[in-house]
Write a protein that holds these residues in place. Structure first.
Motif, PDB file in Angstrom:
ATOM      1  N   GLY A 154       0.816  -1.204   0.000  1.00  0.00           N
ATOM      2  CA  GLY A 154       0.000   0.000   0.000  1.00  0.00           C
ATOM      3  C   GLY A 154       0.846   1.248   0.000  1.00  0.00           C
ATOM      4  N   ALA A 155       0.360   2.255   0.732  1.00  0.00           N
ATOM      5  CA  ALA A 155       1.017   3.553   0.701  1.00  0.00           C
ATOM      6  C   ALA A 155       2.152   3.659   1.703  1.00  0.00           C
ATOM      7  CB  ALA A 155      -0.006   4.653   0.976  1.00  0.00           C
ATOM      8  N   GLY A 156       2.164   2.809   2.694  1.00  0.00           N
ATOM      9  CA  GLY A 156       3.157   2.943   3.744  1.00  0.00           C
ATOM     10  C   GLY A 156       4.530   2.466   3.321  1.00  0.00           C
ATOM     11  N   PRO A 157       5.570   2.829   4.072  1.00  0.00           N
ATOM     12  CA  PRO A 157       6.941   2.407   3.756  1.00  0.00           C
ATOM     13  C   PRO A 157       7.061   0.883   3.709  1.00  0.00           C
ATOM     14  CG  PRO A 157       6.928   4.115   5.438  1.00  0.00           C
ATOM     15  CD  PRO A 157       5.517   3.684   5.263  1.00  0.00           C
ATOM     16  N   VAL A 158       7.831   0.396   2.741  1.00  0.00           N
ATOM     17  CA  VAL A 158       8.041  -1.042   2.556  1.00  0.00           C
ATOM     18  C   VAL A 158       9.511  -1.347   2.813  1.00  0.00           C
ATOM     19  CG1 VAL A 158       7.962  -2.967   0.931  1.00  0.00           C
ATOM     20  CG2 VAL A 158       6.166  -1.212   0.896  1.00  0.00           C
ATOM     21  N   THR A 159       9.777  -2.257   3.717  1.00  0.00           N
ATOM     22  CA  THR A 159      11.152  -2.679   3.980  1.00  0.00           C
ATOM     23  C   THR A 159      11.562  -3.741   2.959  1.00  0.00           C
ATOM     24  OG1 THR A 159      10.989  -2.211   6.340  1.00  0.00           O
ATOM     25  CG2 THR A 159      12.700  -3.760   5.651  1.00  0.00           C
ATOM     26  N   VAL A 160      12.689  -3.509   2.306  1.00  0.00           N
ATOM     27  CA  VAL A 160      13.262  -4.486   1.365  1.00  0.00           C
ATOM     28  C   VAL A 160      14.479  -5.102   2.050  1.00  0.00           C
ATOM     29  CG1 VAL A 160      14.191  -4.877  -0.932  1.00  0.00           C
ATOM     30  CG2 VAL A 160      12.484  -3.076  -0.562  1.00  0.00           C
ATOM     31  N   GLN A 167      19.670   1.026   4.382  1.00  0.00           N
ATOM     32  CA  GLN A 167      19.490   1.431   5.763  1.00  0.00           C
ATOM     33  C   GLN A 167      20.418   0.708   6.726  1.00  0.00           C
ATOM     34  OE1 GLN A 167      17.179   3.898   6.686  1.00  0.00           O
ATOM     35  NE2 GLN A 167      17.148   4.153   4.458  1.00  0.00           N
ATOM     36  N   SER A 168      20.722  -0.575   6.440  1.00  0.00           N
ATOM     37  CA  SER A 168      21.557  -1.337   7.373  1.00  0.00           C
ATOM     38  C   SER A 168      22.235  -2.477   6.631  1.00  0.00           C
ATOM     39  CB  SER A 168      20.718  -1.895   8.524  1.00  0.00           C
ATOM     40  OG  SER A 168      19.789  -2.853   8.043  1.00  0.00           O
ATOM     41  N   ALA A 169      23.327  -2.981   7.234  1.00  0.00           N
ATOM     42  CA  ALA A 169      24.058  -4.137   6.713  1.00  0.00           C
ATOM     43  C   ALA A 169      24.672  -4.867   7.894  1.00  0.00           C
ATOM     44  CB  ALA A 169      25.134  -3.702   5.726  1.00  0.00           C
ATOM     45  N   GLU A 170      24.358  -6.158   8.030  1.00  0.00           N
ATOM     46  CA  GLU A 170      24.885  -6.923   9.154  1.00  0.00           C
ATOM     47  C   GLU A 170      24.896  -8.402   8.794  1.00  0.00           C
ATOM     48  OE1 GLU A 170      24.110  -7.608  13.957  1.00  0.00           O
ATOM     49  OE2 GLU A 170      22.789  -6.325  12.769  1.00  0.00           O
ATOM     50  N   THR A 209      19.222  -4.054   4.340  1.00  0.00           N
ATOM     51  CA  THR A 209      17.858  -3.536   4.252  1.00  0.00           C
ATOM     52  C   THR A 209      17.851  -2.158   3.617  1.00  0.00           C
ATOM     53  OG1 THR A 209      17.926  -2.516   6.443  1.00  0.00           O
ATOM     54  CG2 THR A 209      17.113  -4.782   6.315  1.00  0.00           C
ATOM     55  N   ALA A 210      16.766  -1.904   2.935  1.00  0.00           N
ATOM     56  CA  ALA A 210      16.479  -0.576   2.395  1.00  0.00           C
ATOM     57  C   ALA A 210      14.977  -0.346   2.569  1.00  0.00           C
ATOM     58  CB  ALA A 210      16.872  -0.483   0.929  1.00  0.00           C
TER      59      ALA A 210
END
Length: 709
Positions: free
Chosen positions: A65-71, A107-110, A115-116
């Motif tokens: 939908g319209a909200g942020p999607v974590t990839v 956004q992160s790497a571990e 993630t983005a």
């Protein structure tokens, strides 16, 4: 010797040759070529440190939908390679329809997980989300998702308020409401529908917004209903007395929110028009100059004042129970009880200068009259009162109605309907020293009966004390308030037995005086302490009546022939005028009658004057600081008598458990008005919350303040 040297050199060369690296061998990753790694067990360089790249979320064909999607992507490392990962992956989102590509910020790497966050665009359709590792020989992974930005449909249906046809003297529609409005004491069923298949039923939520910033209601629940031709149908019951309504009429707003399975949110709202108007009744038999009395089941009793005046009994729901043409009613009725617990109404209709006290049952049937037929008594212009007298000759206690008759054959009558009509003490009299109507109505404390001198004489309170042993009255004791310089027009009893009186004068020469007086102890013996407010009442507009709240706070208005004066709250017995005043409300109205103290710390008042000729006003105030809560100025007649207040009633007349009640306002236009208010009856913490103390108008603190139990 030479041969031995040659052989030694060969041995040394052989040893040196054994220490050189075998091609492809390694000790660490740096010994290997680009994109190679050193095998941790075989110490050989191998290609492809990374065996794969995958997108873990979202999964293929997800609808977002319209909200942020974590990839979230994961890079797999060869099990025999050291776990070394690149610091960055490349994330993109591409619209399938036209190839438009957007880069996403990591956004992160571990430990190989990256993630983005992708914010889906407003354009709906198919999109490819891709993750690529430039350092891992160009490994990449992608998923295709669908963007759905359409919120679910919502339809909120508020049924129209049904107009009741006027009947039998009643009108039920607010005459100034711009659209048909629901009453504040009603419950409206609101229906919510949606034809969206992806609606999440658990997400449907209702809020009812109060009017003009009034309290919101947030705890209402929808109930699914059938039949339903849509994907979703639900109803919610909205109790219209719960949202805040800081006005006589207004619009609540019902807001319904819901989301679909991917989080798209829809909000739909619809107004609910609401009014405090319950009904108005026109008896078509003259002005109403008396305060209604409320019976045990909420029956409203009152009389009208023309020569052919009537006594009415109305049901709280706005129907007429009965009427009886008995003559002009100028003194407020009072309600006692028959031996079976049903209502017994005392009323004193008259004709000319004569009046008779009737005892009527709850159906309007005459039980007894006083004086007996053929006898005479003067007209009654003040309220009747009720006490319970013990008579030694009967060795029993009898309910006794007391009335003051003037001017002809002035007398106090004591009416005991439970005695047989042949009994000489069913209706007895006591001489009344006045030939003019008295200023204030009778109030009772035990065997002491207090009344005032006529309005045209000195400001004097009188006290008759009944002797049950001798069944006679002791000589009257008088308490003069000459410093007031104005007759007493209203009385009440404060905490501790203090007799409080209101006084006022408006002379033909223009002199005005008015204020509140008190006698320290009742009954008084010998000298008594007297107190008044203001200390000099000259120039103050007349005060006709008052109420007394908890802590002996006295609240009163002033009586003007036109215009508006203040409401005032004072501390009884304060040492100075300045210390006495708790609160004032300027330009509040003109008040010949007393206000009413309701539960929930609300004061109600009915004004003789209004914005134009022929109109009065009804207003609600905070009892603690006299801040205005609402005012009705456009559709109520002028008031001379005090209003009454009752709780909400069930259909059988029993008190309902609710936070609202009904204010009954008598008017000189001949109508009795019923308004829904935010007090479930009278303030039971007040020693004298209304005219004549209680809902029954008995003028006696021994009577419970309210019939609402």
């Amino acid at each position: 010797m030479r041969l031995r040297k040659v052989f030694g050199a060969l041995v040394v060369l052989g040893a040196l040759g054994g220490c050189s690296k075998i091609p492809g061998s390694c000790e660490q990753d740096s010994d290997c070529g680009l994109n190679q790694f050193c095998h941790s067990q075989e110490n050989q360089c191998f290609d492809s440190r990374y065996t794969g790249l995958s997108i873990e979320i979202p999964v293929e064909h997800t609808v977002v939908g319209a909200g942020p999607v974590t990839v979230r992507a994961h890079l797999e490392v060869n099990p025999v390679a050291r776990p070394v990962y690149p610091s960055q992956l490349s994330f993109t989102a591409k619209r399938v329809s036209d190839g438009t590509t957007t880069e996403l910020t990591q956004q992160s790497a571990e430990n190989g997980t990256y993630t983005a966050v992708w914010t889906p665009p407003t354009e709906e359709g198919e999109y490819i989300l891709q993750a690529t590792s430039p350092e891992a020989a160009g490994l990449s992974a992608s998923v295709q998702v669908t963007v759905d930005r359409t919120a679910p449909s919502l339809v909120v249906q508020v049924p129209g308020a049904q107009s009741t046809v006027p009947a039998d003297g009643f009108s039920y529609t607010d005459p100034k409401a711009t659209t048909p409005a629901w009453r504040r004491d009603q419950t409206v069923t609101v229906r919510v529908e949606s034809d969206s298949k992806d609606l999440d039923p658990a997400s449907v939520h209702v809020v009812v917004r109060g009017y003009k910033g009034g309290t919101d209601v947030t705890d209402l629940a929808l109930t699914p209903v059938t039949p339903c031709t849509k994907t979703y149908c639900g109803t919610v019951e909205v109790p219209l007395w719960r949202p805040g309504l800081p006005d006589f009429r207004g619009n609540f707003l019902i807001e319904v929110t819901a989301n679909d399975v991917v989080g798209n949110v829809r909000q739909s709202s619809t107004p609910i028009p609401v009014t405090r108007w319950k009904w108005a009744f026109d008896g078509a038999s003259g002005a109403i100059r008396v305060t209604p009395a409320i019976g045990d089941k909420g029956t409203i009793y009152f009389g009208t004042s023309d020569a052919n005046g009537k006594v009415f009994a109305l049901e709280p729901n706005g129907t007429k129970k009965w009427e009886k043409q008995l003559g002009s009613v100028l003194g407020s009725p009072t309600v006692g009880k028959n031996p079976d617990g049903t209502d017994r109404l005392y009323v004193a209709p008259g004709s000319g200068t004569l009046a008779t006290v009737y005892a009527l049952d709850a159906n309007g049937t005459t039980l007894a009259i006083c004086p007996v037929p053929g006898a005479q008594a003067g007209i009654v212009t003040s309220a009747l009162a009720i006490t319970h007298q013990y008579l030694k000759s009967q060795n029993a206690t009898f309910e006794t109605a007391i009335s003051s008759h003037n001017p002809d054959d002035g007398a106090f009558l004591f009416f005991r309907p439970d005695l047989p009509s042949t009994s000489p003490i069913q209706c007895t009299g006591r001489g009344n020293p006045f030939t003019e109507p008295q200023g204030a109505s009778i109030v009772i404390q035990g065997n002491d009966y207090f009344f005032s001198a006529p309005r045209s004489t000195n400001p004097t309170a009188w006290n008759y004390r009944f002797n049950p042993e001798l069944e006679t009255f002791e000589l009257p004791q008088t308490y003069d308030y000459l410093s007031m310089g104005a007759p007493l027009t209203g009385m009440g009893l404060a905490e501790g037995g203090t007799l409080v009186a209101a006084g006022g004068l408006r002379s033909s020469t223009g002199t005005v005086r008015g204020g509140i007086l008190a006698m320290y102890q009742v009954p008084s013996t010998g000298s008594s302490y007297k107190w008044q407010f203001p200390s000099d009442p000259t120039g103050s507009e007349p005060v006709r009546n008052m109420v007394i709240g908890a802590g002996n706070v006295v609240i009163f208005g002033r009586d003007l022939p036109e215009g508006a004066a203040e409401l005032t709250a004072i501390n009884l017995m304060a040492p100075s005028d300045e210390a006495a005043v708790r609160a004032t409300a300027p330009n509040a109205g003109s008040f010949p009658g007393a206000p009413v103290l309701g539960a929930s710390s609300t004061l109600y008042a009915a004004s003789f004057t209004g914005p134009e000729a022929g109109l009065g006003e009804v207003s609600a105030w905070s009892a603690s600081d006299l801040k205005l809560r609402w005012k009705l100025s456009d559709s109520v007649g002028p008031a001379e008598a005090s209003p009454s207040l009752d709780c909400t009633r069930a259909t059988d007349g029993t008190p309902a458990s609710a936070s609202h009640g009904v204010l009954y306002v008598p008017s000189l236009d001949g109508r009795l008005y019923a308004f829904v208010v935010d007090s479930p009856g009278l303030d039971t913490s007040a020693p004298w919350p209304k005219y004549q103390h209680d809902a029954r108008n008995t003028g006696n603190p021994e009577t419970p303040i309210t019939n609402c139990r």
